[in-house]
Design a protein around this motif. Structure first.
Motif, PDB file in Angstrom:
ATOM      1  N   UNK A 167     -18.606   9.555  -7.862  1.00 15.08           N
ATOM      2  CA  UNK A 167     -18.622   8.649  -9.022  1.00 15.08           C
ATOM      3  C   UNK A 167     -17.379   8.831  -9.879  1.00 15.08           C
ATOM      4  N   UNK A 168     -16.673   9.944  -9.688  1.00 13.48           N
ATOM      5  CA  UNK A 168     -15.422  10.195 -10.409  1.00 13.48           C
ATOM      6  C   UNK A 168     -14.200   9.800  -9.590  1.00 13.48           C
ATOM      7  N   UNK A 169     -14.435   9.389  -8.342  1.00 12.51           N
ATOM      8  CA  UNK A 169     -13.319   8.959  -7.499  1.00 12.51           C
ATOM      9  C   UNK A 169     -12.772  10.038  -6.600  1.00 12.51           C
ATOM     10  N   UNK A 170     -13.577  11.066  -6.283  1.00 16.09           N
ATOM     11  CA  UNK A 170     -13.123  12.165  -5.429  1.00 16.09           C
ATOM     12  C   UNK A 170     -14.105  12.382  -4.283  1.00 16.09           C
ATOM     13  N   UNK A 171     -13.622  13.004  -3.218  1.00 17.56           N
ATOM     14  CA  UNK A 171     -14.469  13.454  -2.129  1.00 17.56           C
ATOM     15  C   UNK A 171     -13.830  14.681  -1.489  1.00 17.56           C
ATOM     16  N   UNK A 172     -14.548  15.323  -0.560  1.00 15.26           N
ATOM     17  CA  UNK A 172     -14.038  16.517   0.117  1.00 15.26           C
ATOM     18  C   UNK A 172     -13.511  16.159   1.501  1.00 15.26           C
ATOM     19  N   UNK A 173     -12.504  16.884   1.927  1.00 16.97           N
ATOM     20  CA  UNK A 173     -12.093  16.805   3.324  1.00 16.97           C
ATOM     21  C   UNK A 173     -13.176  17.464   4.185  1.00 16.97           C
ATOM     22  N   UNK A 174     -13.117  17.231   5.474  1.00 16.40           N
ATOM     23  CA  UNK A 174     -14.122  17.805   6.380  1.00 16.40           C
ATOM     24  C   UNK A 174     -14.112  19.336   6.345  1.00 16.40           C
ATOM     25  N   UNK A 175     -12.925  19.999   6.354  1.00 19.22           N
ATOM     26  CA  UNK A 175     -12.933  21.465   6.268  1.00 19.22           C
ATOM     27  C   UNK A 175     -13.552  21.983   4.970  1.00 19.22           C
ATOM     28  N   UNK A 233     -10.121   9.940  -3.805  1.00 24.43           N
ATOM     29  CA  UNK A 233      -9.067  10.947  -3.614  1.00 24.43           C
ATOM     30  C   UNK A 233      -9.670  12.144  -2.890  1.00 24.43           C
ATOM     31  N   UNK A 234      -9.001  12.606  -1.849  1.00 28.41           N
ATOM     32  CA  UNK A 234      -9.552  13.679  -1.009  1.00 28.41           C
ATOM     33  C   UNK A 234      -9.109  15.044  -1.549  1.00 28.41           C
ATOM     34  N   UNK A 235     -10.067  15.922  -1.757  1.00 26.67           N
ATOM     35  CA  UNK A 235      -9.785  17.311  -2.141  1.00 26.67           C
ATOM     36  C   UNK A 235      -9.885  18.155  -0.879  1.00 26.67           C
ATOM     37  N   UNK A 236      -8.854  18.925  -0.589  1.00 26.46           N
ATOM     38  CA  UNK A 236      -8.784  19.685   0.658  1.00 26.46           C
ATOM     39  C   UNK A 236      -9.064  21.161   0.401  1.00 26.46           C
ATOM     40  N   UNK A 254     -18.116  24.412   1.887  1.00 24.62           N
ATOM     41  CA  UNK A 254     -19.127  24.322   0.829  1.00 24.62           C
ATOM     42  C   UNK A 254     -20.516  24.554   1.399  1.00 24.62           C
ATOM     43  N   UNK A 255     -20.752  24.086   2.620  1.00 27.75           N
ATOM     44  CA  UNK A 255     -22.065  24.214   3.232  1.00 27.75           C
ATOM     45  C   UNK A 255     -22.430  25.664   3.551  1.00 27.75           C
ATOM     46  N   UNK A 256     -21.450  26.582   3.519  1.00 24.99           N
ATOM     47  CA  UNK A 256     -21.732  27.995   3.805  1.00 24.99           C
ATOM     48  C   UNK A 256     -22.119  28.783   2.563  1.00 24.99           C
ATOM     49  N   UNK A 257     -22.063  28.147   1.390  1.00 22.87           N
ATOM     50  CA  UNK A 257     -22.335  28.863   0.149  1.00 22.87           C
ATOM     51  C   UNK A 257     -23.832  29.046  -0.069  1.00 22.87           C
ATOM     52  N   UNK A 258     -24.179  30.139  -0.733  1.00 24.23           N
ATOM     53  CA  UNK A 258     -25.550  30.306  -1.178  1.00 24.23           C
ATOM     54  C   UNK A 258     -25.834  29.307  -2.289  1.00 24.23           C
ATOM     55  N   UNK A 259     -27.104  29.090  -2.571  1.00 20.76           N
ATOM     56  CA  UNK A 259     -27.462  28.130  -3.604  1.00 20.76           C
ATOM     57  C   UNK A 259     -26.861  28.538  -4.946  1.00 20.76           C
ATOM     58  N   UNK A 260     -26.839  29.823  -5.234  1.00 18.48           N
ATOM     59  CA  UNK A 260     -26.276  30.314  -6.493  1.00 18.48           C
ATOM     60  C   UNK A 260     -24.768  30.078  -6.543  1.00 18.48           C
ATOM     61  N   UNK A 261     -24.079  30.390  -5.439  1.00 16.67           N
ATOM     62  CA  UNK A 261     -22.623  30.180  -5.398  1.00 16.67           C
ATOM     63  C   UNK A 261     -22.267  28.696  -5.429  1.00 16.67           C
ATOM     64  N   UNK A 262     -23.097  27.880  -4.790  1.00 13.75           N
ATOM     65  CA  UNK A 262     -22.866  26.435  -4.806  1.00 13.75           C
ATOM     66  C   UNK A 262     -22.965  25.894  -6.227  1.00 13.75           C
ATOM     67  N   UNK A 263     -23.957  26.368  -6.975  1.00 13.04           N
ATOM     68  CA  UNK A 263     -24.120  25.921  -8.352  1.00 13.04           C
ATOM     69  C   UNK A 263     -22.944  26.376  -9.215  1.00 13.04           C
TER      70      UNK A 263
END
Length: 693
Positions: free
Chosen positions: A36-44, A133-136, A49-58
Motif C-alpha cells: 500500500x506504500x508502493x514497495x515489495x520484496x525481491x524473491x531472496x 519499488x523492489x526492496x532487495x 523473511x520467511x525464516x524469521x521467528x514470529x517475534x523477529x518478524x514483528x
C-alpha cells in the motif's frame, strides 16, 4: 543496522537468516501492508523473511514500516481544505471559494483557525497504480560500504549524507576505523569526518594525522566541530576548547604545511580561532603555528600567492601568472579560460596546463572538458552555483570573449587524454552496457546543498515524465511556535518563457489544473495539492510547469519542524485517496535556509522532469512572498536551468569504457551495467562520487 539508511540509499535491507519457517499468510500480510506504500520484496528477501521467528518478524516489521512511510511521506495525515479534491473544487462556485478563503483569513486576524466543514465522501479505488519499488536482500558489508563511499567521495556531500556519516561514527565509535577509507580526497568531507572522529572516538589524532595536509584542512575541521559551514563560505562561531582539544588541533596545524598563504586567505576566521587555541602558550611545542598566528594577529604585511597572481594579471604578464598558477594545478585549471582570453601565446598556457593536469582533480577536469566542448556554442546565460549550503543559482548574460576553435580543441584533447590515462589505472570493467538514457543525467559534482529525496539525483538531471494523465504536486508542513503559511504554486510558461497561467492560493481553478485551497497555519500539520492536466496544458501551448513553494509568513524552511513536498502521478484525478503513497514519483524534504524554492520543472514537450532543487533566497521587494511577485526570478531561473550545459553521466562512463572496458549493446552480455534502471544508476550518487570521479 539502520533500515532507513540502507533502503533510502540502496533499496536494500540486511536481515540475518532465522531458524524458523513462517506460514505464507504472515509474509503475505506484511507484503500487502508495504504494498500500500508502493514497495515489495525481491524473491531472496521474501525467502529470508520467511525464516524469521514470529517475534523477529514483528521486530523487523516495526522497524521497516516507519522507514518506508517516511520515505514516501505517509507518516503524516493529509487534510486539505477541500477533502474531496479535485472534483469538489471543480464544482464549487466562485462565491463558495471566496467565502471559505475570506473566513479562513479572518481567523488569522482574530487568532482562530477557521476551516470549512465538509464531509469526506467515499472515493473510487485507485486506477493505474504504478509497479511497486523492489526492496532487495543486502549484506552487512554492502551496508557498511555506504560510510566508506561517502567519506571517500570526491565531491562535497549533502546534509543528508552528513547525517548518515554521523549515524555510523556515533554507533560504531572506535570500530569505525576499519571503515575509514585510505584517502579522503575531498577536503570538506575529510573535515566533517574528522570532526566526528574528534567528537565520538578516541582515535582521531592517529587517523587525522595522515589526512590533514594544509592549514585550511584544520580550519574546516574546526568549522565542522562547531557545526559550522565546512565550505567556509559562511561564518562559524567558535566556542571554548578544552586543553587536550587545543593541543590536538595545534598539532595538526604544525604537521601541516602551515602555509601563511592558506591562513591569510581566511585571516579573520583564523584570528577568531586563535583566541580559542591560545597558540602562544604552546610556542615551544608548536613554533611554526605560533609564528603564523603572530603574523595574522599583528596584521603583518604578507604578500600572498594570490596577490602575486592578481598583480601579474593586472600588469598583463600572463606568462608570469601562468608560471605561478602552474605551481597549484587546480588553480591553473579553474583560471584557464581567463588566461587563454588574455594570452598572446595560448600554446604556452595550454602547454603549462597539460604538464600539470595529472595533478588536477577528476571533477575539475571533467567540468573543464565540458566547458571547452561547448565554449563556442551560443548560449544566452551563464549559470553559477555559488559555494554554500543553500542551493542558490546566479545567471549572467553569456558575454565571454571568443576563443579560436583550435584553442578549445587543444584543451578538450588534453583533458580527455589525462582522464582516460587516469581511469586506465583503475580495475577493469570487462564488457560494459551503457544506457543512452544517461545522457539526461548530470554528474554529481556537488551535493553540498542537495535536499533529501526519495530519489536523489544531481541538479540539472532530467527524469522521464511518468505515464499518466494527471500530475499532482503536494506539500505538507508543520509550524512550531508561530503561524507558518507555506504556499504551493504551479506556473505554466511557453517554450520561449512567456507566462501562460498560474495556479496558486489566489487562483484555485484555471486552464489545466486545480488547487486544493490555501491553508495559512499548521499547528498540527497542513497540506496543499495541485493537479496538473498534462494534455490540456499542452493544448494551451504550455511547455514548462514550475513547481514553486513560498513561505508567505517569511520563516525560512529550516525553522519549521517538518516540511516536505513532491509529485504524484494519477490516471484519474478522483480515483484513490487525495494522497496515495503508491503514486509518489518523488518526495523531497524542504529544509533550506530560504523562503522560497523550486524543486522541479516539468518539460511537457520533452516529456521530462527537470530536477532543479533550487532556493529563492531574496524576498520580493513589494507585495507578499508568492508566485506572482517571484515571477521575474522564476523566469530567469527557468531559462537558466533549461539551457544548462553540464557533464552527463553518459560522458563520464564513456571515458571509463574507453579506458578500461569494452562496450556491448546487450545488458545480458555485460559484466558492468550503467543504466537508468539497473546496475550503477543515476541514483547511486555516493558510489559514483567515490568510485568514478
Amino acid at each position: 543496522m539502520n533500515h532507513e539508511i540502507y533502503i533510502a540509499r540502496k533499496r536494500k535491507v540486511f536481515l540475518p537468516p532465522g531458524n524458523a519457517s513462517q506460514p505464507d499468510q504472515y509474509v503475505q500480510s506484511l507484503l500487502e501492508n508495504i504494498g500500500s506504500l508502493g514497495f515489495t520484496f525481491s524473491k531472496p528477501l521474501a525467502g529470508r523473511v520467511a525464516t524469521l521467528s514470529l517475534e523477529d518478524l514483528e521486530t523487523f516489521y516495526n522497524a521497516l514500516l516507519p522507514a518506508l512511510k517516511t520515505l514516501v511521506g505517509a507518516h503524516v495525515v493529509y487534510t486539505p481544505m477541500y477533502p474531496n479534491f479535485p472534483r469538489q473544487v471543480m464544482e464549487a462556485s466562485q462565491a463558495e471559494i471566496c467565502t471559505n478563503a475570506w473566513l479562513h483569513y479572518l481567523g488569522d486576524r482574530i487568532n482562530m483557525r477557521i476551516l470549512p466543514e465538509y464531509e469526506k465522501e467515499e472515493r473510487a479505488p485507485l486506477q493505474g497504480a504504478p509497479p511497486p519499488r523492489i526492496i532487495d536482500l543486502g549484506t552487512l558489508e554492502d551496508f557498511e560500504s555506504i560510510f566508506t563511499d561517502l567519506a571517500g567521495a570526491k565531491v562535497s556531500t549533502s546534509n543528508t549524507d552528513k547525517h548518515t556519516l554521523l549515524w555510523f561514527v556515533n554507533h560504531y565509535q572506535n570500530d569505525i576505523e576499519r571503515l575509514v577509507p585510505e584517502a579522503m580526497p575531498h577536503k570538506e568531507n575529510m573535515a566533517f569526518v574528522g570532526a566526528l572522529l574528534l567528537l565520538y572516538t578516541t582515535i582521531a589524532d592517529r587517523l587525522l594525522a595522515r589526512h590533514v595536509k594544509t592549514a585550511t584542512d584544520v580550519l574546516r575541521i574546526v568549522a565542522a566541530y562547531f557545526n559550522g559551514d565546512v565550505s567556509l563560505a559562511e561564518k562559524t562561531k567558535y566556542y571554548k576548547l578544552s586543553r587536550p582539544r587545543r593541543k590536538t588541533l595545534l598539532r595538526l596545524l604544525e604537521q601541516s604545511t602551515c602555509s601563511l598563504d592558506d591562513m591569510v586567505k581566511y585571516r579573520e576566521p583564523w584570528k577568531r580561532l586563535g583566541e580559542k587555541l591560545h597558540p602562544s602558550e604552546y610556542a615551544g611545542q608548536f613554533p611554526r603555528s605560533a609564528q603564523a598566528f603572530d603574523v595574522l594577529r599583528n596584521d603583518n604585511h604578507y604578500r600572498t600567492f594570490y596577490s602575486k597572481v592578481e598583480l601579474a594579471v593586472k600588469q598583463h604578464d600572463i606568462a608570469a601568472a601562468t608560471a605561478l598558477l602552474a605551481t597549484r594545478p587546480g588553480e591553473l585549471a579553474r583560471r584557464l579560460d581567463h588566461l587563454l582570453r588574455n594570452a598572446a601565446d595560448t600554446h604556452a598556457v595550454i602547454h603549462a596546463f597539460d604538464a600539470t593536469a595529472d595533478r588536477v582533480s577528476t571533477p575539475v577536469l571533467l567540468q573543464l572538458l565540458t566547458h571547452f566542448e561547448h565554449r563556442l556554442t551560443p548560449n544566452g546565460l551563464r549559470v553559477f552555483f555559488p559555494k554554500g549550503e543553500v542551493s542558490k543559482a546566479f545567471a549572467l548574460p553569456y558575454n565571454l570573449p571568443a576563443l579560436r576553435p583550435e584553442t578549445c580543441r587543444e584543451v578538450v584533447n588534453s583533458c580527455r587524454k589525462h582522464l582516460v590515462d587516469r581511469f586506465r589505472t583503475l580495475p577493469p570493467l570487462g564488457k560494459v552496457f551503457l544506457d543512452e538514457a544517461l545522457r539526461n543525467f548530470t554528474v554529481p559534482f556537488t551535493l553540498r546543498s542537495a535536499s533529501k529525496a526519495l530519489r536523489t539525483v544531481s541538479r540539472g538531471s532530467k527524469l522521464p515524465l511518468p505515464q499518466g494523465n494527471i500530475l499532482r504536486f503536494f506539500i505538507w508542513w508543520r509550524e512550531s511556535t508561530s503561524r507558518a503559511d507555506i504556499d504551493l504554486s504551479a506556473v505554466a510558461i511557453t517554450g520561449d518563457h512567456q507566462l501562460v497561467d498560474e495556479l496558486a492560493y489566489y487562483n484555485l481553478a484555471t486552464l489545466g489544473g486545480y488547487h486544493s485551497g490555501d491553508i495559512t497555519s499548521a499547528p498540527n500539520g497542513a497540506s496543499e495539492f495541485i493537479d496538473i492536466d498534462i494534455h490540456t496544458l499542452r493544448e494551451k501551448n504550455a511547455r514548462y510547469i514550475i513547481m514553486c513553494l513560498n513561505s508567505y509568513t517569511a520563516q525560512p524552511f529550516c525553522d519549521l519542524p517538518e516540511c516536505f513536498a513532491g509529485v504524484m502521478v494519477r490516471q484519474e484525478p478522483d480515483s484513490g485517496e487525495v494522497y496515495e503513497p503508491r503514486t509518489v514519483e518523488n518526495k523531497v524534504d524542504i529544509t533550506a535556509n530560504a523562503r522560497g524554492c523550486i524543486p522541479m520543472i516539468l518539460d511537457l514537450v520533452d516529456g521530462t522532469i527537470l530536477w532543479t532543487d533550487l532556493s529563492l533566497t531574496r524576498m520580493p521587494s513589494y507585495g507578499g512572498n508568492n508566485a506572482a511577485n517571484n515571477m521575474p526570478a522564476m523566469m530567469v531561473l527557468t531559462r537558466a536551468m533549461t539551457s544548462l550545459v553540464k557533464t552527463s553521466l553518459y560522458d563520464l562512463f564513456s571515458l571509463h569504457i574507453e579506458a578500461r572496458g569494452e562496450r556491448v549493446l546487450e545488458k545480458e552480455k555485460a559484466d558492468t551495467i550503467f543504466a537508468a534502471d539497473a546496475g550503477i544508476t543515476p541514483f547511486d550518487t555516493q558510489v559514483i562520487a567515490a568510485k568514478f570521479l
